[in-house]
Design an enzyme around this catalytic site. Sequence first.
Site, PDB file in Angstrom:
ATOM      1  N   SER A  13       0.859  -1.192   0.000  1.00  0.00           N
ATOM      2  CA  SER A  13       0.000   0.000   0.000  1.00  0.00           C
ATOM      3  C   SER A  13       0.887   1.231   0.000  1.00  0.00           C
ATOM      4  O   SER A  13       2.055   1.156   0.381  1.00  0.00           O
ATOM      5  CB  SER A  13      -0.873   0.020   1.246  1.00  0.00           C
ATOM      6  OG  SER A  13      -0.102   0.409   2.375  1.00  0.00           O
ATOM      7  N   ASP A  14       0.339   2.373  -0.396  1.00  0.00           N
ATOM      8  CA  ASP A  14       1.075   3.591  -0.096  1.00  0.00           C
ATOM      9  C   ASP A  14       0.986   3.796   1.413  1.00  0.00           C
ATOM     10  O   ASP A  14       0.212   3.151   2.122  1.00  0.00           O
ATOM     11  CB  ASP A  14       0.550   4.801  -0.879  1.00  0.00           C
ATOM     12  CG  ASP A  14       1.601   5.924  -0.957  1.00  0.00           C
ATOM     13  OD1 ASP A  14       2.592   5.875  -0.188  1.00  0.00           O
ATOM     14  OD2 ASP A  14       1.440   6.852  -1.762  1.00  0.00           O
TER      15      ASP A  14
END
Length: 747
Positions: free
Chosen positions: A267-268
């Site tokens: 994920s960011d």
Amino acid sequence: MRITIFFAAIASLLAPIATAGADPAPSERVRRLLAEMTLEEKIGQLDMPSHGGHYDPARVAAGRTGGVLNFGSPQEIAAIRALNAQSRLKIPLIFGLDVIHGYRTLFPMPLAEAASFDPAVAEQSTHWAAVESRAAGLNLTFSPVADLARDPRWGRIVEGGGEDPMLAGLFAAARVRGFHSGGIGATLKHFAGYGAVEGGRDYAPADISEGTLRDRYLPPYRMAVEAGVDVVMTSYISLNGTPTTASRRLMSDILRGEWGFPGYVVSDMNAIPEIALLGVADGNGEAAKLALEAGVDQDMDGEVYIAELAGLVRDGTLPEAALDRAVARVLATKERLGLFDEKPFDPAAASAVLGRADIRAASRALAAETFVLLQNKDDVLPIRPETRSIAVVGALAASQADTLGNNAARAVPAETVTVLDGLRARAPAGTRIDFVEGCDTACTSDSNFQAAAAKAAEADLIVAVLGEPQDHSGEGASRASLELPGRQTDLLRRLAATGRPVVVVLLAGRPLALSEAVDPAAAILLVWYPGSEGGHAVAETLFGDRDPAGRLPVTFPRHVGQVPITYDALPTARPGKVEDRYTSRYLDVALGPLFPFGHGLGYTRFTQSDARIAARKLGPDDRLTVAVTVANAGTRPGREVVQLYVRDVVASRARPVRELKAFGKLLLEPGEAREVVLSVPVRSLGFHRDDGSYVVEPGRFDVYLGSSAAAPLIGSVVVSPGYEAPPAGLSAERFEAGHMTVIGKSP
Ligand code: BGC
């Protein structure tokens, strides 16, 4: 028509198979580890906490961390490796950092490198960035950024490869190769569509139609996947209403199913809990489940997988198989990166590599490849030998941090050569260099303009270093204005009023609206943020030791109100005409961009003549081939970038007014002429329909050849029959770049 129906039917049959069958079979080691791991150890592999965030040394020692980010010093990394050695299974950790344009030695920003129109520049800079990163103990960078960015208000446009899908993709792929050859893994980000945020506002939603997504936004990502990128990162945004971090369609169907991406998805930073903030999950538990099931394998500092997954598995909300699949991907990626077989890390050895002389020399040479000479009235550049005194004006001229640019990894500002340093070092003996700031870097006040102009008036030549301080671009740095910041335009006018020629050296991380600058400036040399050795490269270019050979990878508008303005827009039925109000234009701004995509001058003049299209009738397996004679009509050596654009004139949907399909750079001595041949696969001339299928429709294609996106029409070809790609992701054909070959001396 028959063919269309046939392929559509196959596509619907194949879709589920493609989605399900993408993960490669796990290796013996991965299977063994999975069988041995506790639930907590598995979840640990799916967690990547950050320095200054959720990093917890106790969890590393307990084998409950998959990787860490934002640790930069070799000593810190060695300490974490030692902690991990205490864990039961000693599974190697990922050590990640945003190495966007260098680690200790900084190179130009990625947007600047795209201006070289030479992907080898990015491949070399990322190679050296990786060599330093690896010496510092890192094994993964969060780069390349393959977000196509067509709105210069968005600050992160500086991290990518510009507005053209093919150019951006070639550079993203080159970066992957460079990081690999230097010895670290690469992360493609931010999948997908982050560059299309509404209004250029960071983190805003994006809405992209299917055809545009596939024709423009997905290709650069795809090209990086084909280059073997190791990890893919999601983005913060929602795309067409779905948070990308919860998008099964993006992470599983397209990335893995269609493209066969074998690595893992991270994920960011904190993007998994933000799914709830986007209003698509009711709390962190649901966000974790959505993300994991979508195909997001690792949580970057969101602390959500660690907190939620065990409960979700235990209460049966999430099948353990879904978790195992993610763990297998993380482990397999670590294995592919060679982490299980790494030699012991020696932090003491890093100092011999970081900032090494040969790496700095590479930075100096590569920086010069990225400069774009936007204008050069009366050939004021290169600086004439008879120049006895130069007034250097502008705080940016002496700002080390602003020479480096944002995302500076572990660079040391004090080791940076500024433009002022460079000019002082390069100016011939006897040439006086005076420096006066005029105003601060953001130019908030004009109180010192008078004094600056008085000083400048004494010099033969004024070099005004203007533009954006580095904190005006990058993450969280969207701008609503594209003007020179603060009072810089006024300062420039004051300098021009002295009657001395003013050369503007422009620092910037985005296209700026320079309409007010083109009159007072004699020359404008765009140097972006040139990096650790930037000042030397700038001075050498100003004095003519190096020729500026960069070309704009983004359109420069006249005014922010024209945004979005890209060279490959779809046609309008009423192209803008000055004399006709009912055409596509603005009442209050002149037509078209200030500087088109592909524009850039050199210190010599080139001609392109005798353009010949080899064959006018082409089948789907042919190549569109064009020969042209390029000559250096000036008195200095220089490099030209020959650019070929194509337009699909009539199709079942509106096609761009032109698209870049091939380019190449060549060096010519004064008076020298060469024949070059550009060649483009016909299969790359097509587009995607809304159902995702890819087609090259038969018919006429117009061909433009020249030195920018304003290149003239040289003729047309007819493609017949057309071509329809089999379904399930062979649309890479669209992105097979054309190429240029230098044939030899012109007859
Ligand atoms: C950025 C990413 C970056 C990450 C880790 C995020 O805020 O969007 O591009 O890789 O931070 O530094």
